[in-house]
Structures are given as C-alpha cells and as structure tokens.
Design an enzyme around this catalytic site. Structure first.
Site, PDB file in Angstrom:
ATOM      1  N   HIS A   1       0.822  -1.218   0.000  1.00  0.00           N
ATOM      2  CA  HIS A   1       0.000   0.000   0.000  1.00  0.00           C
ATOM      3  C   HIS A   1       0.851   1.260   0.000  1.00  0.00           C
ATOM      4  O   HIS A   1       0.836   2.019  -0.969  1.00  0.00           O
ATOM      5  CB  HIS A   1      -0.944  -0.024   1.201  1.00  0.00           C
ATOM      6  CG  HIS A   1      -1.922   1.113   1.247  1.00  0.00           C
ATOM      7  ND1 HIS A   1      -2.279   1.860   0.142  1.00  0.00           N
ATOM      8  CD2 HIS A   1      -2.653   1.633   2.278  1.00  0.00           C
ATOM      9  CE1 HIS A   1      -3.168   2.776   0.478  1.00  0.00           C
ATOM     10  NE2 HIS A   1      -3.402   2.664   1.772  1.00  0.00           N
TER      11      HIS A   1
ATOM     12  N   HIS B   1      -2.313   0.085 -11.402  1.00  0.00           N
ATOM     13  CA  HIS B   1      -3.153   0.534 -10.293  1.00  0.00           C
ATOM     14  C   HIS B   1      -4.295  -0.454 -10.114  1.00  0.00           C
ATOM     15  O   HIS B   1      -4.769  -1.050 -11.083  1.00  0.00           O
ATOM     16  CB  HIS B   1      -3.712   1.936 -10.560  1.00  0.00           C
ATOM     17  CG  HIS B   1      -4.339   2.571  -9.367  1.00  0.00           C
ATOM     18  ND1 HIS B   1      -5.673   2.400  -9.051  1.00  0.00           N
ATOM     19  CD2 HIS B   1      -3.817   3.358  -8.391  1.00  0.00           C
ATOM     20  CE1 HIS B   1      -5.937   3.072  -7.949  1.00  0.00           C
ATOM     21  NE2 HIS B   1      -4.834   3.656  -7.522  1.00  0.00           N
TER      22      HIS B   1
ATOM     23  N   ARG C   1      -2.876  12.090 -10.957  1.00  0.00           N
ATOM     24  CA  ARG C   1      -1.997  12.588  -9.898  1.00  0.00           C
ATOM     25  C   ARG C   1      -0.542  12.581 -10.373  1.00  0.00           C
ATOM     26  O   ARG C   1       0.232  13.492 -10.041  1.00  0.00           O
ATOM     27  CB  ARG C   1      -2.155  11.737  -8.629  1.00  0.00           C
ATOM     28  CG  ARG C   1      -3.564  11.757  -8.039  1.00  0.00           C
ATOM     29  CD  ARG C   1      -3.693  10.767  -6.890  1.00  0.00           C
ATOM     30  NE  ARG C   1      -3.390   9.413  -7.342  1.00  0.00           N
ATOM     31  CZ  ARG C   1      -3.236   8.365  -6.528  1.00  0.00           C
ATOM     32  NH1 ARG C   1      -3.352   8.527  -5.214  1.00  0.00           N
ATOM     33  NH2 ARG C   1      -2.972   7.161  -7.019  1.00  0.00           N
TER      34      ARG C   1
ATOM     35  N   ASN D   1       1.708   5.489 -12.160  1.00  0.00           N
ATOM     36  CA  ASN D   1       0.847   6.043 -11.117  1.00  0.00           C
ATOM     37  C   ASN D   1       1.608   7.114 -10.345  1.00  0.00           C
ATOM     38  O   ASN D   1       2.760   7.418 -10.657  1.00  0.00           O
ATOM     39  CB  ASN D   1       0.315   4.934 -10.199  1.00  0.00           C
ATOM     40  CG  ASN D   1       1.430   4.170  -9.502  1.00  0.00           C
ATOM     41  OD1 ASN D   1       2.341   4.754  -8.921  1.00  0.00           O
ATOM     42  ND2 ASN D   1       1.373   2.846  -9.562  1.00  0.00           N
TER      43      ASN D   1
ATOM     44  N   ASP E   1       3.105   7.249  -7.614  1.00  0.00           N
ATOM     45  CA  ASP E   1       4.350   6.877  -6.947  1.00  0.00           C
ATOM     46  C   ASP E   1       5.550   6.908  -7.882  1.00  0.00           C
ATOM     47  O   ASP E   1       6.695   6.959  -7.430  1.00  0.00           O
ATOM     48  CB  ASP E   1       4.217   5.476  -6.338  1.00  0.00           C
ATOM     49  CG  ASP E   1       3.108   5.400  -5.313  1.00  0.00           C
ATOM     50  OD1 ASP E   1       3.106   6.238  -4.396  1.00  0.00           O
ATOM     51  OD2 ASP E   1       2.236   4.523  -5.432  1.00  0.00           O
TER      52      ASP E   1
END
EC number: 2.3.3.5
Length: 465
Positions: A305, A351, A360, A406, A408
C-alpha cells in the site's frame, strides 16, 4: 453496477433534492462561516438524502462473484464514501471536481502557487470550495491546535531507533486519544445525533497535530525543540509542516509547494484502499478518530500500500547505476525487460482500479515541468523517459491491466531532488496526507449514523458449491 431506468431517474431526483436543500441552507447566510458551521449547514440535506436512499435498501446494485471474495473484494461496491469517486477511466474526482479543477479553484497559500490541502479537506467535507479567508482562518486554527501533550514527547523519546517510522507514527497517533473529546463525551452519555460534533473536533485536532508528530519521528534527536516549536499561524498547514521538518525559509519555497501538492493529491482516493477502509472499519465500532486513524496508518505501512514511492526511488537509483546518465531509449527498454524477466514488477506502474494514466502523476509532472532544476536532474530524467517507454514494454509483456505510471512513479524522486532523501520517511508523509479523506468520512459516518461494519464470510467449501 446495473441500475434500472426507473432507479436512474429516482437517483437524479435524490440529487436534485440534495442540491435544493443545500441551496436553501446557504440562502440566508450573510457572513462567511467557519468549517464547523459550514458542515452543520449541509448535514440536514445529507441526512435527508441518506433517508431516501435507505428507503431503497432492497434494491440490487450489483452481483458478488467468487472473484470478489477471493480477490480482495476488488471491484465490489460495498461501502459508502462521500468525498471522492475513483473512475477507472477518468481517475479521481472530488465531489465531481478533477485535480485540474481543484488546482484552479481551491485557495493557495500566501506564498507559492499550489492548492492547499486544508482547502481540499474543506471541499471533501462540505462539497463546497472555501474562500481564501475561510482557508486562512482554518490554517490558523490548525496551527493553534498543533501542540502535543508531554506524554507524546516522552513516548517518542522512548522508541528504539530501530523501530520503523510508521510504527512510531501509528503508536503516537493512538496515544493522542487521551485528548479525545468523542471518547470523553461518549463515556458521559451522548445523543447519537450529536456523535458527529466531537468527532469533528477530534479530527481537526488530529489534523493539527499529525505534522508535528511526523516531524518528531523524523527528527528524534530534537524532540524537545520540535515538540515545542512555535508555528506561524499566518501560514498554511504544509508551510508549517516543512518548518517542523527543518526545511523552512525562502530557499525551500519550491519544496513547500511540492509538499502542498503532494498532501492535497494523496489526501483521498475513494474508500476501498487499505488505509481508508481500515480507518472506516475501526471507526464503525465507535473508536475515536485517533484510534481509528492509527489503524489506517498500520495499513498504510504495508509494502503493498504505502511503500511504493520509496521502492520506485530505490529502483530508479539502481537503474541509474546500471545505465548511467547518458542513456539511450534502448538502455531504458532493456532495463525494463531485465526487471520483468527476473520476475519482479516495475514499481510505480499499474493501479488496482485505474485503467488509464493516473492524473496525480500528471499533476506532479506538470509541477516538475515548470522547474528547470528538476528537469535537469538525471534521476528525474529517468522518470520521464520511463513514462514514455514503459507503457509499451508492459503492454507487450501482457501481464498488467494498466501499463501507465501512477503517482508513486514521480513523488519519491521529487522529494529526493529537494534534499528529502530518507525513503523510509516517505510513507510517514503519505500518512500525514491520507488523514484528510478518512477523517472526513469518519465525520460523515457519525453524522449519518452508519452502523458497525460486519460483512458475512464464507469458506472454500461454500464457494465450491
């Protein structure tokens, strides 16, 4: 979810009823309300909408498949979440607003150009865009409530240095429940209709305090100094967080803006992710916000996570060591294939819900595009080049439903660029941000009187039948 034509029309009428009630609640306001007053004004409309939805409790909204049960309930619509909706194709929306909408409409700080996360909290909670004056007052309140009881400072001093930062953060947040107004009010006797108010008070207290707790975890040798450091009540939540981290001053203005953007972007991502769901689950037992969010933080600490940003940074730095700074597209492509052929995943890609590029990630890349120093950083250049090449490689590999980057894929590298080079702490920063959405929903859980969560389980033999 398959709904009948009649159900769709009925849902439209419910939405119209809610909008009308909200309009009526605003009509007679002459002064700008504070956040609690603004929330109090919208609760009746939301309760009426909830009542109307509850009358349709027997309607079927979907089906449960074996895959839902053994696949982590992925895709199963089974919980109420008001602040945000994550569409697989369009990405996250906050009360219908895209990230770009929020960047345009939400108030900014007295310095910098990025939206303020406390303004995002206001939007998530009320569905309304606050004025600049309302957000300034809210920022001041957060600064004024940031003090910690002495036992928290003593607790953090007692932690062994080998303890993971997320363990420290979760323990300290749980220990803050000595300050819980909800727990005290519930013990004395409190009407169910009023549960929301001390929950709101606790949530604001936690939002105010968690940056300081996080900074203490980051700076364990300076607990007494950081634990009592005065904050600038004229500045915003992120600015003061940066000050507590030791990254204040004009020379760090770009970092302040990155922190504002990061905290706002990571604040809420629907309710099904582990940290949000864990907070909701524990909160459904009427645990106070401090205990509830402590549980959410423990979920965030899991490598599946909350650890992705540091894993991306580690992987990117290893990639740079291998192919250098004067790399070609083939160098990048070959490294990607080497990663996949070794049985590993490419961190920062794919994702659980999204099937298109993460907006994002794009917001962080847009931030970087206006900073020449970031664009010139060889590590960031690898991030950019990966985003151009990796999707085709992952598609050819054929084992991912979403080959796109994503959030990250960029966040940890940007922190690293600005001298924030302690990867273990990235999840702690995530934990500060993620408090926004789950605390908003916890307040609404109390306002709407949602019951304790208690799904039914089934064993393998039952599924085999």
């Amino acid at each position: 979810m398959a709904m009948t034509m009649r159900s769709t029309r009925h849902a439209s009428k419910l939405a119209q009823t809610a909008r009308l009630a909200l309009t009526n609640s605003r009509r007679y306001s002459t002064a700008e309300p504070d956040l609690k007053t603004a929330l109090k004004a919208v609760i009746p409309a939301k309760r009426e909408l909830f009542k109307q939805v509850k009358e349709r409790s027997d309607e079927v909204i979907g089906e449960v498949k074996v895959a839902n049960v053994i696949g982590g309930m992925r895709g199963l619509k089974s919980m109420l979440w008001e602040g945000s909706v994550l569409d697989p194709e369009e990405g996250i929306r906050f009360h219908g607003k895209t990230i770009k909408d929020c960047q345009k409409e939400l108030p900014k700080g007295t310095s910098g150009t990025e939206m303020l996360p406390e303004a995002m909290f206001w939007l998530l909670l009320t569905g309304q865009v606050p004025s600049t004056n309302q957000v300034r007052a809210f920022s001041r309140e957060l600064a004024e409530q940031s003090h910690l009881p002495q036992h928290i400072l003593d607790l953090i001093k007692s932690f062994p240095r080998s303890m993971h930062p997320m363990t420290q953060l979760s323990i300290a947040v749980a220990a803050l429940n000595t300050e819980s107004k909800f727990a005290k009010a519930y013990e004395k006797g409190l009407s169910k209709a009023d549960y929301w108010e001390p929950t709101f008070d606790d949530s604001i207290s936690l939002l105010a305090k968690i940056p300081r707790v996080a900074a203490l975890v980051f700076r364990p040798d300076e607990v007494d100094q950081v634990g009592t450091q005065a904050l600038d009540a004229s500045q915003d939540w992120s600015y003061n967080f940066a000050e507590l981290l030791g990254k204040g001053g004009k020379e760090n203005q770009d970092f302040h803006d990155l922190l504002r953007l990061y905290l706002a972007l990571h604040g809420d991502h629907e309710g099904g992710n582990v940290s949000a769901h864990a907070t909701h689950l524990v909160g459904s037992a009427l645990s106070d916000p401090f205990l509830s969010y402590s549980a959410g933080l423990l979920g965030l600490a899991g490598p599946l996570h909350g650890l992705a940003a540091q894993e991306v940074l580690r992987w990117i730095l290893a990639m740079q060591d291998k192919i250098g700074t004067k790399f070609t597209d083939d160098d990048v492509r070959n490294y990607l294939w080497d990663t996949l052929k070794s049985g590993r995943v490419v961190p920062g890609y794919g994702h659980g819900v999204l099937r298109k590029p993460d907006p994002r990630f794009q917001a962080l890349m847009d931030f970087a595009a206006t900073r020449p120093d970031v664009l010139a950083n060889p590590v960031f250049q690898l991030v950019k080049k990966n985003s151009e090449i990796a999707p085709a490689v992952l598609t050819e590999h054929g084992k991912t439903k979403n080959p796109h980057p994503n959030v990250d894929a960029a966040s940890g590298v940007l922190f690293y660029h600005y001298g924030f080079q302690q990867p273990l702490y990235y999840t702690v920063t995530f934990g500060v941000s993620r408090a926004l959405g789950p605390l908003v929903q916890l307040i609404w859980d109390r306002a709407l009187g949602l019951p304790i969560e208690r799904p039914k389980s089934i064993n393998l033999l039952g599924l085999k039948k």
